[in-house]
Design an enzyme around this catalytic site. Structure first.
Site, PDB file in Angstrom:
ATOM      1  N   ALA A  11       0.903  -1.237   0.079  1.00 52.98           N
ATOM      2  CA  ALA A  11      -0.096  -0.197   0.164  1.00 52.98           C
ATOM      3  C   ALA A  11       1.070   1.386  -0.096  1.00 52.98           C
ATOM      4  CB  ALA A  11      -0.859  -0.002   1.341  1.00 52.98           C
ATOM      5  N   MET A  13       2.530   3.560   2.343  1.00 55.89           N
ATOM      6  CA  MET A  13       3.832   3.357   2.848  1.00 55.89           C
ATOM      7  C   MET A  13       4.616   2.184   2.592  1.00 55.89           C
ATOM      8  SD  MET A  13       3.105   5.814   5.390  1.00 55.89           S
ATOM      9  CE  MET A  13       4.576   5.360   6.533  1.00 55.89           C
ATOM     10  N   ARG A  33       0.009  -8.935  -0.155  1.00 54.18           N
ATOM     11  CA  ARG A  33      -0.785 -10.431  -0.614  1.00 54.18           C
ATOM     12  C   ARG A  33      -1.648 -10.847  -1.787  1.00 54.18           C
ATOM     13  NH1 ARG A  33      -5.805 -10.006   3.959  1.00 54.18           N
ATOM     14  NH2 ARG A  33      -5.965  -7.763   2.521  1.00 54.18           N
ATOM     15  N   SER A  34      -2.112  -9.292  -1.970  1.00 52.84           N
ATOM     16  CA  SER A  34      -2.770  -9.662  -3.811  1.00 52.84           C
ATOM     17  C   SER A  34      -1.481  -8.926  -4.366  1.00 52.84           C
ATOM     18  CB  SER A  34      -4.060  -8.585  -3.288  1.00 52.84           C
ATOM     19  OG  SER A  34      -3.661  -7.546  -2.854  1.00 52.84           O
ATOM     20  N   ASN A 102       2.203   1.704  12.143  1.00 50.64           N
ATOM     21  CA  ASN A 102       2.048   2.518  13.720  1.00 50.64           C
ATOM     22  C   ASN A 102       1.463   1.583  14.838  1.00 50.64           C
ATOM     23  OD1 ASN A 102       3.062   4.816  13.597  1.00 50.64           O
ATOM     24  ND2 ASN A 102       1.689   5.113  12.324  1.00 50.64           N
ATOM     25  N   SER A 128       8.540   8.455  11.367  1.00 49.52           N
ATOM     26  CA  SER A 128       7.809   8.789  11.069  1.00 49.52           C
ATOM     27  C   SER A 128       7.846   9.948   9.738  1.00 49.52           C
ATOM     28  CB  SER A 128       7.570   9.781  12.193  1.00 49.52           C
ATOM     29  OG  SER A 128       6.419  11.683  12.010  1.00 49.52           O
ATOM     30  N   GLY A 129       6.214  10.946   9.202  1.00 50.40           N
ATOM     31  CA  GLY A 129       6.527  11.712   8.226  1.00 50.40           C
ATOM     32  C   GLY A 129       5.600  11.515   7.563  1.00 50.40           C
ATOM     33  N   LYS A 182       8.429   6.616  19.097  1.00 51.70           N
ATOM     34  CA  LYS A 182       7.181   7.155  18.413  1.00 51.70           C
ATOM     35  C   LYS A 182       6.190   7.264  18.880  1.00 51.70           C
ATOM     36  CE  LYS A 182       5.797   8.090  14.175  1.00 51.70           C
ATOM     37  NZ  LYS A 182       4.213   7.472  14.051  1.00 51.70           N
ATOM     38  N   HIS A 185       6.233  10.486  19.823  1.00 56.36           N
ATOM     39  CA  HIS A 185       6.593  11.732  18.820  1.00 56.36           C
ATOM     40  C   HIS A 185       5.231  12.285  18.657  1.00 56.36           C
ATOM     41  CE1 HIS A 185       6.037  12.293  14.833  1.00 56.36           C
ATOM     42  NE2 HIS A 185       7.122  13.202  15.158  1.00 56.36           N
ATOM     43  N   ASN A 186       4.295  11.522  18.711  1.00 59.39           N
ATOM     44  CA  ASN A 186       3.024  11.454  17.812  1.00 59.39           C
ATOM     45  C   ASN A 186       1.955  12.494  19.298  1.00 59.39           C
ATOM     46  OD1 ASN A 186       3.337   9.942  16.446  1.00 59.39           O
ATOM     47  ND2 ASN A 186       1.347   9.081  15.584  1.00 59.39           N
ATOM     48  N   GLU A 189       3.392  15.951  19.418  1.00 58.41           N
ATOM     49  CA  GLU A 189       2.737  16.400  17.784  1.00 58.41           C
ATOM     50  C   GLU A 189       1.136  16.889  18.377  1.00 58.41           C
ATOM     51  OE1 GLU A 189       3.315  13.506  14.627  1.00 58.41           O
ATOM     52  OE2 GLU A 189       0.967  14.039  14.358  1.00 58.41           O
ATOM     53  N   TYR A 190       0.835  16.197  18.855  1.00 53.89           N
ATOM     54  CA  TYR A 190      -0.458  16.463  19.583  1.00 53.89           C
ATOM     55  C   TYR A 190      -1.031  17.923  19.574  1.00 53.89           C
ATOM     56  CZ  TYR A 190      -3.989  12.306  18.284  1.00 53.89           C
ATOM     57  OH  TYR A 190      -4.360  11.355  17.656  1.00 53.89           O
ATOM     58  N   ARG A 287      -9.208  17.902  21.290  1.00 52.91           N
ATOM     59  CA  ARG A 287      -9.555  17.124  19.955  1.00 52.91           C
ATOM     60  C   ARG A 287     -11.211  16.085  20.056  1.00 52.91           C
ATOM     61  NH1 ARG A 287      -5.031  14.810  16.278  1.00 52.91           N
ATOM     62  NH2 ARG A 287      -3.418  16.024  16.571  1.00 52.91           N
TER      63      ARG A 287
HETATM   64  P1  NDP Z   1      -2.948   0.061   5.546  1.00 53.66           P
HETATM   65  O1  NDP Z   1      -2.629   0.825   6.516  1.00 53.66           O
HETATM   66  O2  NDP Z   1      -4.450   0.650   4.174  1.00 53.66           O
HETATM   67  O3  NDP Z   1      -2.854  -1.873   5.094  1.00 53.66           O
HETATM   68  C1  NDP Z   1      -2.888  -1.989   3.659  1.00 53.66           C
HETATM   69  C2  NDP Z   1      -2.073  -3.133   2.942  1.00 53.66           C
HETATM   70  O4  NDP Z   1      -2.094  -4.123   3.858  1.00 53.66           O
HETATM   71  C3  NDP Z   1      -1.971  -3.905   2.175  1.00 53.66           C
HETATM   72  O5  NDP Z   1      -0.726  -3.840   1.241  1.00 53.66           O
HETATM   73  C4  NDP Z   1      -2.883  -5.311   2.447  1.00 53.66           C
HETATM   74  O6  NDP Z   1      -2.849  -6.305   1.233  1.00 53.66           O
HETATM   75  C5  NDP Z   1      -2.144  -5.633   3.971  1.00 53.66           C
HETATM   76  N1  NDP Z   1      -2.830  -5.817   4.505  1.00 53.66           N
HETATM   77  C6  NDP Z   1      -4.172  -6.403   5.534  1.00 53.66           C
HETATM   78  N2  NDP Z   1      -4.995  -7.226   6.012  1.00 53.66           N
HETATM   79  C7  NDP Z   1      -3.681  -7.971   5.335  1.00 53.66           C
HETATM   80  C8  NDP Z   1      -3.352  -9.297   5.780  1.00 53.66           C
HETATM   81  N3  NDP Z   1      -4.588  -9.793   6.656  1.00 53.66           N
HETATM   82  N4  NDP Z   1      -2.813  -9.951   5.189  1.00 53.66           N
HETATM   83  C9  NDP Z   1      -1.185  -9.537   4.742  1.00 53.66           C
HETATM   84  N5  NDP Z   1      -1.381  -8.438   4.274  1.00 53.66           N
HETATM   85  C10 NDP Z   1      -2.533  -7.768   4.782  1.00 53.66           C
HETATM   86  O7  NDP Z   1      -1.286   0.894   4.396  1.00 53.66           O
HETATM   87  P2  NDP Z   1      -0.773   1.880   4.427  1.00 53.66           P
HETATM   88  O8  NDP Z   1       0.165   2.080   4.161  1.00 53.66           O
HETATM   89  O9  NDP Z   1      -1.646   3.146   4.801  1.00 53.66           O
HETATM   90  O10 NDP Z   1      -0.278   1.803   6.680  1.00 53.66           O
HETATM   91  C11 NDP Z   1       1.164   0.360   6.547  1.00 53.66           C
HETATM   92  C12 NDP Z   1       1.565   0.706   7.942  1.00 53.66           C
HETATM   93  O11 NDP Z   1       2.045   1.544   8.767  1.00 53.66           O
HETATM   94  C13 NDP Z   1       0.147   0.593   9.492  1.00 53.66           C
HETATM   95  O12 NDP Z   1       1.060   0.040  10.169  1.00 53.66           O
HETATM   96  C14 NDP Z   1      -0.039   2.545   9.936  1.00 53.66           C
HETATM   97  O13 NDP Z   1      -1.051   2.408  10.627  1.00 53.66           O
HETATM   98  C15 NDP Z   1       0.932   2.705   9.572  1.00 53.66           C
HETATM   99  N6  NDP Z   1       0.978   3.364   8.966  1.00 53.66           N
HETATM  100  C16 NDP Z   1       2.160   5.363   8.838  1.00 53.66           C
HETATM  101  C17 NDP Z   1       2.629   6.027   8.988  1.00 53.66           C
HETATM  102  C18 NDP Z   1       3.857   7.058   9.230  1.00 53.66           C
HETATM  103  O14 NDP Z   1       3.858   7.542   8.950  1.00 53.66           O
HETATM  104  N7  NDP Z   1       4.089   6.104   9.938  1.00 53.66           N
HETATM  105  C19 NDP Z   1       1.267   7.294   8.254  1.00 53.66           C
HETATM  106  C20 NDP Z   1       0.155   5.739   7.309  1.00 53.66           C
HETATM  107  C21 NDP Z   1       0.638   4.798   7.896  1.00 53.66           C
HETATM  108  P3  NDP Z   1      -4.149  -6.223   0.359  1.00 53.66           P
HETATM  109  O15 NDP Z   1      -3.744  -4.872  -0.450  1.00 53.66           O
HETATM  110  O16 NDP Z   1      -4.047  -7.429   0.065  1.00 53.66           O
HETATM  111  O17 NDP Z   1      -5.171  -5.823   0.577  1.00 53.66           O
END
Ligand code: NDP
Length: 477
Positions: A11, A13, A33-34, A102, A128-129, A182, A185-186, A189-190, A287
């Site tokens: 996804a 990140m 996964r997909s 996270n 972070s970021g 982390k 940190h958040n 940030e709040y 908030r």
């Molecule tokens: P999402 O949190 O939307 O997760 C989607 C991904 O998870 C897809 O690749 C999906 O695969 C996979 N997934 C979901 N369920 C399963 C499962 N049961 N088995 C295997 N894969 C699975 O993605 P983000 O990129 O938004 O975030 C990823 C992580 O980063 C999260 O922990 C989030 O909290 C954290 N994050 C951190 C940020 C930061 O600034 N540090 C900002 C945003 C997010 P599929 O495509 O097959 O569905």
């Protein structure tokens, strides 16, 4: 295997982190996964570096060079546990599983122990970021063993943000230390965002300035000690005009702030540790209050301000007082946050270098600010400093600001403008510097109704007064 590192979870990140690694010259195995997401990343960005798209988990693990390093970037919670299991069952002793999501530090501690028992390393790493940071250089806070950092650290340091050529990444400490830092940190940030919002509200309601006018003030403040990413974007957001209505953008945005939970985690954790993070707590609850629609409707319809009209004679001086109050409150919020990190570090034997935490937040992350240098310097001067505010720099800055701070907090109280973070930070400051606190009375009350005992100022020992009998005093030990 030949890949230096792998990322599963393509996804936003995960794909950005994989691209960052590839752009920095690492051979990166990618998996999702997909499979469509993996193919998409490879099709769109395959020319940015050496990617090894993998269809299956078997394929992914086999593509990694030993000791293997696999980063998990999937949905937090149960999906992360499932992927840890899939990886661990295919990996060999000494391989490293890295969770860059996270995750709650308590989950990370649990997972680290379970993975360690299987002979593997587990690294919970704060990143972070947001999306842009993941791609262009985040602040990275890895936990886990020193051994795993030897393998992982050089790669993470390379892809992290850099300030003055210094990477915004360091080994935070064992097991959950990275995710803990982390989380704080958040939380900070709040607090930072809420303080800025209160300063805005004071200018708005106290001086009647428009959003773009206030934006200009923040622009000026960004050339002072407050120089930071959050002040910079605040200036920008306030001056942005909504193209649909031709009004200032903030004037058409509904005043209900959302939250994803890391502020609340920080407050819960701080309550467990008994560390007063009042700035973060007020920011989190502010908030919550903003989103408490039925309560706000009832309050608006029934509660009177009974405020006195306080005249501001010199708007420029008033604005400078707000700036001083903001800076002082910010120092309090950071000091509290660092005390929380210290408490956890002591509890779990993490041995966290507090100055280094401020250093790795200088770039890549949301709270990046020039101010963080002052924190690093303070902990370099006194590594065991029991209260950040008592460092000579902070002490001097705050004593210079304190009159303005009091002025602004009392002005807001008299005028009926809510500034919970400014006010609670000042209360903390006065509390932590007070020679006597009214906790003596609390102890008396507790002894009265619950025989909870008390200590005396004039003698050693634990005492209880027989309140409902002859009121004589018994020594308990
Ligand atoms: P999402 O949190 O939307 O997760 C989607 C991904 O998870 C897809 O690749 C999906 O695969 C996979 N997934 C979901 N369920 C399963 C499962 N049961 N088995 C295997 N894969 C699975 O993605 P983000 O990129 O938004 O975030 C990823 C992580 O980063 C999260 O922990 C989030 O909290 C954290 N994050 C951190 C940020 C930061 O600034 N540090 C900002 C945003 C997010 P599929 O495509 O097959 O569905």
């Amino acid at each position: 295997g030949i890949a230096d590192i792998g990322v599963t979870g393509m996804a936003v990140m995960g794909s950005n982190l994989a691209r960052n690694l590839a752009r920095n010259g690492y051979k990166v195995a990618i998996h999702n996964r997909s499979t469509a997401k993996t193919e998409h990343v490879f099709d769109e960005h395959g020319d940015e570096g050496e990617f090894y798209p993998c269809e299956s988990m078997d394929d992914f693990v086999q593509t990694l060079a030993k000791p293997r390093v696999a980063i998990i970037m999937v949905k937090a919670g149960a999906p992360t546990d499932a992927v840890i299991d899939e990886l661990a069952s295919r990996m060999d002793e000494g391989d490293i599983i890295v969770d860059c999501g996270n995750s709650n530090y308590a989950d990370t501690r649990r997972r680290e122990e379970a993975v360690r028992e299987r002979g593997l390393h587990y690294v919970g790493s704060g990143v972070s970021g947001g999306e842009e940071g993941a791609l262009k250089g985040p602040s990275i806070m890895p936990g886990g063993t020193a051994e795993s950092y030897d393998r992982l650290g050089p790669m993470f340091e390379k892809i992290s943000a850099h300030v003055d050529d210094v990477p915004c990444c360091t080994h935070v400490g064992p097991d959950g230390a990275g995710h803990f830092v982390k989380m704080v940190h958040n939380g900070i940030e709040y607090a930072d965002m809420q303080l800025i919002a209160e300063a805005y509200d004071l200018m708005r309601k106290g001086l009647g300035l428009t959003a773009p006018e206030i934006g200009k003030v923040f622009e000026k403040w960004n050339t002072t000690e407050l120089d930071s990413y959050l002040i910079e974007i605040t200036a920008d957001v306030l001056q942005h005009m909504d193209p649909k209505s031709d009004q200032p953008f903030v004037d058409i945005v509904l005043d209900q702030a959302a939250q994803k939970g890391t502020g609340a985690w920080t407050v819960q954790t701080a309550a467990e540790f008994g560390i007063p993070v009042t700035g973060i707590a007020e920011a989190t609850f502010a908030r919550s209050l903003s989103g408490s629609v039925p309560q706000r409707e009832a309050g608006q319809a029934s509660l009177e301000a009974r405020a006195s009209q306080v005249q501001v004679d010199d708007p420029d001086a008033f604005i400078e007082s707000i700036r001083q109050a903001l800076y002082a409150s910010k120092m309090v919020a950071y000091s509290q946050g660092f005390e929380l990190i210290r408490a956890a570090s002591n509890e779990y034997d993490w041995d966290i270098d507090l100055g280094a935490m401020a250093r790795i937040w200088r770039g890549g992350c949301i709270i990046r600010a020039v101010f963080l240098n002052r924190i690093t310097e303070a902990y370099e001067r006194h590594p065991e400093l029991p209260l950040l505010l008592s460092d000579e720099y902070f002490k001097a800055e705050i004593s210079q600001a304190v009159n303005d701070w009091r002025l602004i907090v009392s002005y807001a109280a008299l005028s009926g403008i809510p500034i919970p973070a400014f006010a609670s930070s000042l209360a903390y400051y006065d509390g932590v510097r007070a020679e006597k606190l009214p906790a003596n009375l609390i102890q008396g009350q507790r002894d009265f109704f619950g025989a909870h005992t008390y200590h005396r100022t004039d003698r050693e020992g634990t005492f209880h007064t027989l309140w409902s009998a002859d009121r004589s005093e018994e020594q308990q030990d």
